[in-house]
Design a protein around this motif. Structure first.
Motif, PDB file in Angstrom:
ATOM      1  N   THR A   1      -0.519  11.012   0.610  1.00 37.84           N
ATOM      2  CA  THR A   1      -2.410  10.648   0.306  1.00 37.84           C
ATOM      3  C   THR A   1      -2.914  10.843  -0.948  1.00 37.84           C
ATOM      4  O   THR A   1      -3.551   9.692  -0.843  1.00 37.84           O
ATOM      5  N   THR A   2      -2.529  11.680  -1.762  1.00 37.14           N
ATOM      6  CA  THR A   2      -3.507  11.694  -2.439  1.00 37.14           C
ATOM      7  C   THR A   2      -2.848  10.739  -4.214  1.00 37.14           C
ATOM      8  O   THR A   2      -3.903  10.099  -4.427  1.00 37.14           O
ATOM      9  N   TRP A   3      -1.239   9.859  -3.976  1.00 34.98           N
ATOM     10  CA  TRP A   3      -0.936   9.189  -4.727  1.00 34.98           C
ATOM     11  C   TRP A   3      -2.178   8.570  -4.665  1.00 34.98           C
ATOM     12  O   TRP A   3      -1.875   7.013  -5.450  1.00 34.98           O
ATOM     13  N   ASN A   4      -2.279   7.813  -3.346  1.00 32.04           N
ATOM     14  CA  ASN A   4      -2.756   6.342  -3.239  1.00 32.04           C
ATOM     15  C   ASN A   4      -3.940   6.673  -3.234  1.00 32.04           C
ATOM     16  O   ASN A   4      -4.885   5.154  -3.321  1.00 32.04           O
ATOM     17  N   THR A   5      -4.976   7.126  -3.222  1.00 29.82           N
ATOM     18  CA  THR A   5      -6.014   7.017  -4.257  1.00 29.82           C
ATOM     19  C   THR A   5      -6.342   6.961  -5.488  1.00 29.82           C
ATOM     20  O   THR A   5      -7.692   6.569  -6.122  1.00 29.82           O
ATOM     21  N   ASN A   6      -5.408   7.334  -6.291  1.00 33.35           N
ATOM     22  CA  ASN A   6      -5.293   5.968  -7.746  1.00 33.35           C
ATOM     23  C   ASN A   6      -4.186   5.009  -7.512  1.00 33.35           C
ATOM     24  O   ASN A   6      -2.994   4.965  -7.149  1.00 33.35           O
TER      25      ASN A   6
ATOM     26  N   ALA B   1      -4.850  12.547   7.466  1.00 31.13           N
ATOM     27  CA  ALA B   1      -3.466  11.603   6.168  1.00 31.13           C
ATOM     28  C   ALA B   1      -4.429  10.294   6.482  1.00 31.13           C
ATOM     29  O   ALA B   1      -4.310   8.830   5.092  1.00 31.13           O
ATOM     30  N   VAL B   2      -4.420  10.119   8.027  1.00 32.71           N
ATOM     31  CA  VAL B   2      -4.557   8.602   7.966  1.00 32.71           C
ATOM     32  C   VAL B   2      -5.755   8.127   8.157  1.00 32.71           C
ATOM     33  O   VAL B   2      -5.982   7.353   6.879  1.00 32.71           O
ATOM     34  N   GLU B   3      -6.775   9.194   7.771  1.00 39.66           N
ATOM     35  CA  GLU B   3      -8.359   8.413   7.941  1.00 39.66           C
ATOM     36  C   GLU B   3      -8.791   8.504   6.126  1.00 39.66           C
ATOM     37  O   GLU B   3      -9.507   7.941   5.959  1.00 39.66           O
TER      38      GLU B   3
ATOM     39  N   TYR C   1      -8.628   3.546   0.705  1.00 37.12           N
ATOM     40  CA  TYR C   1      -7.751   2.846  -0.383  1.00 37.12           C
ATOM     41  C   TYR C   1      -7.096   2.347   0.059  1.00 37.12           C
ATOM     42  O   TYR C   1      -6.417   0.758  -1.111  1.00 37.12           O
ATOM     43  N   THR C   2      -5.650   2.032   1.525  1.00 34.20           N
ATOM     44  CA  THR C   2      -4.729   1.324   1.550  1.00 34.20           C
ATOM     45  C   THR C   2      -5.855  -0.177   1.627  1.00 34.20           C
ATOM     46  O   THR C   2      -5.453  -1.111   0.740  1.00 34.20           O
ATOM     47  N   GLU C   3      -7.120  -0.496   2.129  1.00 35.48           N
ATOM     48  CA  GLU C   3      -7.865  -1.727   2.784  1.00 35.48           C
ATOM     49  C   GLU C   3      -8.215  -2.286   1.073  1.00 35.48           C
ATOM     50  O   GLU C   3      -8.184  -2.963   0.585  1.00 35.48           O
ATOM     51  N   ARG C   4      -8.720  -1.304   0.237  1.00 33.49           N
ATOM     52  CA  ARG C   4      -9.637  -1.336  -0.499  1.00 33.49           C
ATOM     53  C   ARG C   4      -8.323  -1.911  -1.975  1.00 33.49           C
ATOM     54  O   ARG C   4      -8.508  -2.318  -3.036  1.00 33.49           O
ATOM     55  N   HIS C   5      -6.768  -0.787  -1.967  1.00 32.31           N
ATOM     56  CA  HIS C   5      -6.061  -1.923  -2.597  1.00 32.31           C
ATOM     57  C   HIS C   5      -5.976  -2.957  -2.485  1.00 32.31           C
ATOM     58  O   HIS C   5      -5.327  -4.238  -2.944  1.00 32.31           O
ATOM     59  N   LEU C   6      -5.690  -3.640  -0.701  1.00 30.60           N
ATOM     60  CA  LEU C   6      -5.110  -5.007   0.081  1.00 30.60           C
ATOM     61  C   LEU C   6      -6.827  -5.511  -1.414  1.00 30.60           C
ATOM     62  O   LEU C   6      -6.440  -7.088  -1.400  1.00 30.60           O
TER      63      LEU C   6
END
Length: 820
Positions: A728-733, A765-767, A772-777
């Motif tokens: 969850t933390t890694w996904n923010t970067n 975690a889901v929130e 961030y996943t949408e932003r990466h997409l």
């Protein structure tokens, strides 16, 4: 040895023990085997081990309501409590578990309760003027007895259960006898003209003894239901107990067989009576003189409760000051004392040659001396008004106290730990608020009063001799050889220098002053505080003086030029006490906000703030070994602290070494490509960055995603939860999102939704993951569009070369060689 010569700064103290109130009034009961004492303290019912004095259990109502009454069954198995919430609770007190709760049916709180001799029936007397009988085993109410007037404050079963009789008394001063077979009142016994305070039966159940605040006790014949004898006892009696008849031993003063009883009341002493002659056959002698006010019911020496402890052959009494005293039944000599409630702690000091005792001044005329090993308490009588301060001589066997009664006293502790008063001095015009003992020798004490004067009292030589036989003698009289008016307002603090040549005083007039001991001449004045000074203290090593003030600051002064060397700011309220620790290199302070602060003098830094007390910390003292402190507060608690600097340093070094070893092991595992063990080790160390390094190393391998999948499937659920939290933390970067998405993808493919929902923190975690996943997409989409555009431009751009355009399908023609 070199290590011991070096000063090591302290960094922290930890609570090693707390001495808190365990009894604030009301009923007490002792178990049948005599090992435990039960007493109420607000919303708690405390169980005290009589041998050690320690509270073994603290039973508390869930509703946080005050406990109004309780009863322990004769077989010591069932404990029932009643609270202001009108609920009755049955407890397994040894396990501190509530086994049953039911409504009391009373419309007002239960004021009294008792069990029958078989431990099956429970009687409750309420403030609603009713008495109810409960079958504890079958769990239902068997009787509802009406007819009393006012609060039913006494209920007692007849010792012969076959008679099925219950005795009760309420505010109409009558004793009612209830027949449980018919649920009616047989008779109301009337002789008392004030509240009945106790009922006691003889062993054969044929005689009843009642006592009252009308200063009489009545002996009743239960066969005729008539009074046999009314005995005037000339004091308001709170408890009267029939003495058990014994062929082998008798209570003091008892010369003949037959009925005898013991009374406890407003006079503060136990007395044994022969009802046949209505004569007091024995009066207890106390080790202190009762004041004239002892005749009054409000006397601080009055006894409020008294009960027999047959298995211990003792009798227990309770004083108005909430002290519990155990006396030997044959001699009425004191065996044990427990201080149930200390009120406001005004001062506390270590005592004894090994600092194994503490002496405590509370908001009362009595001093309390606690033995730290056993919690045994001695209550010292002598002062007639509130004791305000205490100080201990260097050897620890003598100490001094001062009080509002304008006197100072010297006390001595013998080798057995018994303390006696050996000297008394009086002469101040107002209450004596502070005093200090000489440091080098037991030569003198210095006292300061609200009359703005300081007196120096020299100790007579007879006190310094090791005479064993002077314990029974009356205290010596001290005479002040120097008296000096030192300040314009109250003197709050006095301290003596380590060489016994100087005295410093701190006053409400915002100044501290330095005086010569020999003639009390003024040597200098320390000015700088904006409000009154609460405490002054000499450094044990340097020629400096520390002072604490109501302005929230702490100052260190030089003794040569009386200038302020350092000022410490950090307390938000008055600084009440200061002591030097770490050989004079650090200061420890206590404030009116309940906080303790540890300061390093050289750096002006507050090293640690300790928050345990809830009110003003008036008492603060360090032991001779400099590895423990004791504090006393207005919240009635005394806290013992130990220096944990060495322990914490050793733990930190151990953790550092362990961490280095594990990091080396992790590097070895990565080198050997043992990824499962490496990932588990990283998770056990709780190092997200190390776990990320391991996952990156796995993904860089050939078929990395498959290897990562195999590795993760071998992890436990708690390890997967940790990995999800890290992801969850890694996904923010954006740099680490690929590894995070790989982990999340594996979890989603192999874990059922029901399993994932049981993960700790899954909702959070889901929130965090979704946005961030949408932003990466979106970023990946933009990157894909850009790459397609670049490919399109590459295929359609024209080259400036004169050669034929290569469209990606037709090969360029070979150029002809030039003619020779």
């Amino acid at each position: 040895m070199a290590e011991s010569g070096r000063v090591r700064f302290k960094s922290n103290y930890a609570v090693s023990r707390k001495i808190e109130p365990f009894y604030k009034g009301g009923k007490i009961q002792i178990s049948r085997d005599g090992s435990h004492m039960f007493c109420t303290c607000g919303t708690q019912l405390n169980v005290l081990d009589i041998e050690t004095g320690a509270v073994t259990q603290s039973i508390e109502q869930d509703d946080q309501e005050e406990i109004t009454s309780f009863a322990l069954s004769p077989d010591d198995e069932i404990l029932v409590t009643g609270s202001r919430a009108l609920l009755l609770k049955q407890w397994d007190w040894r396990e501190n578990k509530c086994s049953r709760t039911w409504k009391a049916i009373h419309t007002a709180p239960v004021a009294s309760m008792t069990f029958d001799p078989t431990s099956t029936l429970l009687a409750t007397g309420g403030c609603d003027s009713t008495v109810k009988i409960w079958d504890v085993l079958k769990q239902y109410c068997t009787h509802n007895l009406k007819g009393s007037s006012g609060v039913v404050h006494i209920v007692e079963f007849h010792p012969d259960i076959s008679l099925l009789q219950l005795f009760s008394s309420s505010m109409d001063y009558k004793i009612r006898i209830w027949d449980l077979s018919s649920s009616r009142c047989l008779v109301a016994l009337e002789t008392h003209y004030s509240a009945v305070t106790s009922l006691s039966f003889t062993a054969d159940g044929a005689t009843l003894l009642s006592s009252g605040r009308d200063k009489v006790c009545t002996v009743w014949d239960l066969k005729t239901l008539k009074p046999k004898r009314t005995i005037p006892v000339y004091e308001s009696v709170e408890a009267a107990v029939v003495l058990p008849e014994s062929k082998t031993s008798r209570a003091p003063g008892v010369q003949s067989r037959g009925l005898h009883f013991i009374t406890a009341g407003s006079k503060g002493i136990l007395r044994i009576w022969d009802p046949g002659t209505a004569v007091c056959v024995y009066t207890q002698t106390l080790p202190y003189c009762l004041p004239k006010t002892a005749e009054e019911d409000a006397s601080e020496h009055s006894l409020t409760h008294c009960l027999l402890v047959p298995t211990r052959n003792e009798i227990a009494t309770v004083t108005v000051g909430h002290n519990v005293l155990l006396y030997d039944l044959q001699t009425l000599h004191l065996k044990k004392q427990f201080a149930g409630y200390s009120e406001e702690v005004l001062d506390v000091k270590f005592l004894g040659t090994e600092d194994s005792y503490i002496v405590v001044a509370t908001n009362s005329p009595q001093l309390k001396v606690f033995e730290l090993a056993t919690s045994n308490c001695q209550i010292l009588h002598g002062h007639t008004e509130t004791v305000l301060a205490v100080d201990v001589f260097r050897k620890g066997t003598k100490f001094a106290s001062c009080a509002k009664d304008r006197s100072v006293r010297i006390w001595r502790m013998d080798k057995s730990g018994q303390v006696t008063c050996v000297a008394v001095g009086s002469g101040h015009a107002h209450g004596v608020g502070t005093l200090a003992c000489s440091r080098l020798k037991e030569a003198f004490i210095v006292s300061g009063s609200q009359d703005c004067t300081v007196k120096i009292w020299k100790l007579p030589g007879t006190l310094l001799s090791k005479d064993r036989g002077d314990r029974s003698l009356t205290p010596k009289v001290l005479h002040a050889h120097v008296t000096e008016k030192c300040h314009d307002k109250d003197i709050n603090s006095i301290t003596v220098s380590p060489n016994d040549k100087l005295v410093a005083t701190g006053s409400q007039d915002k100044t501290a002053k330095l005086w010569a001991v020999e003639d009390c001449s003024l040597l200098g004045v320390f000015r700088g505080h904006k409000r009154g000074i609460w405490c002054v203290q000499f450094s044990p090593m340097d020629q400096v003086l520390a002072s604490s003030s109501a302005d929230g600051t702490l100052k260190v002064w030089g003794l040569q030029d009386f200038s302020c060397l350092k000022t410490f700011e950090g307390h938000d309220a008055s600084v009440l006490k200061v002591v030097f620790v770490s050989r004079g290199t650090q200061l420890l302070t206590s404030g009116s906000d309940g906080l303790l602060k540890l300061w390093t003098i050289k750096t002006n830094e507050c090293v640690k703030t300790l928050d345990v007390h809830e009110d003003k910390v008036w008492g603060l003292h360090s032991n001779r070994q400099d590895d423990a402190i004791v504090t006393g507060s207005s919240d009635s608690s005394i806290v013992l602290w130990k220096d944990v600097t060495e322990t914490e340093l050793a733990e930190a070094q151990g953790k550092q070494e362990e961490l280095i070893e594990k990091k080396q092991e992790l590097a070895n595992l990565l080198h050997e490509k043992q990824y499962v063990r490496a990932l588990r080790l990283a998770l056990s160390l709780d190092q997200p960055h190390t776990a990320l390094t391991v996952i990156k190393a796995i993904l860089q391998e050939t078929h990395g995603e498959e290897k990562l999948e195999e590795t993760m499937l071998k992890l436990r659920q708690d390890q997967k939860e940790s990995l999800l939290k890290y992801s969850t933390t890694w996904n923010t970067n954006s740099r680490n999102c690929h590894e995070a998405q790989a982990v999340i993808g594996i979890l989603l493919r192999h874990e059922a939704p029901e399993t994932l929902l049981q993960y700790n923190g899954i909702k959070t975690a889901v929130e965090v993951l979704v946005p961030y996943t949408e932003r990466h997409l979106q970023r990946m989409g933009r990157l894909l569009q850009g790459s397609m555009f670049l490919d399109f431009m590459w295929q359609n751009m024209k080259l400036s070369d004169a050669s034929a355009v290569w469209d990606g399908q037709k090969q360029p023609e070979q150029s002809q060689p030039p003619p020779s």
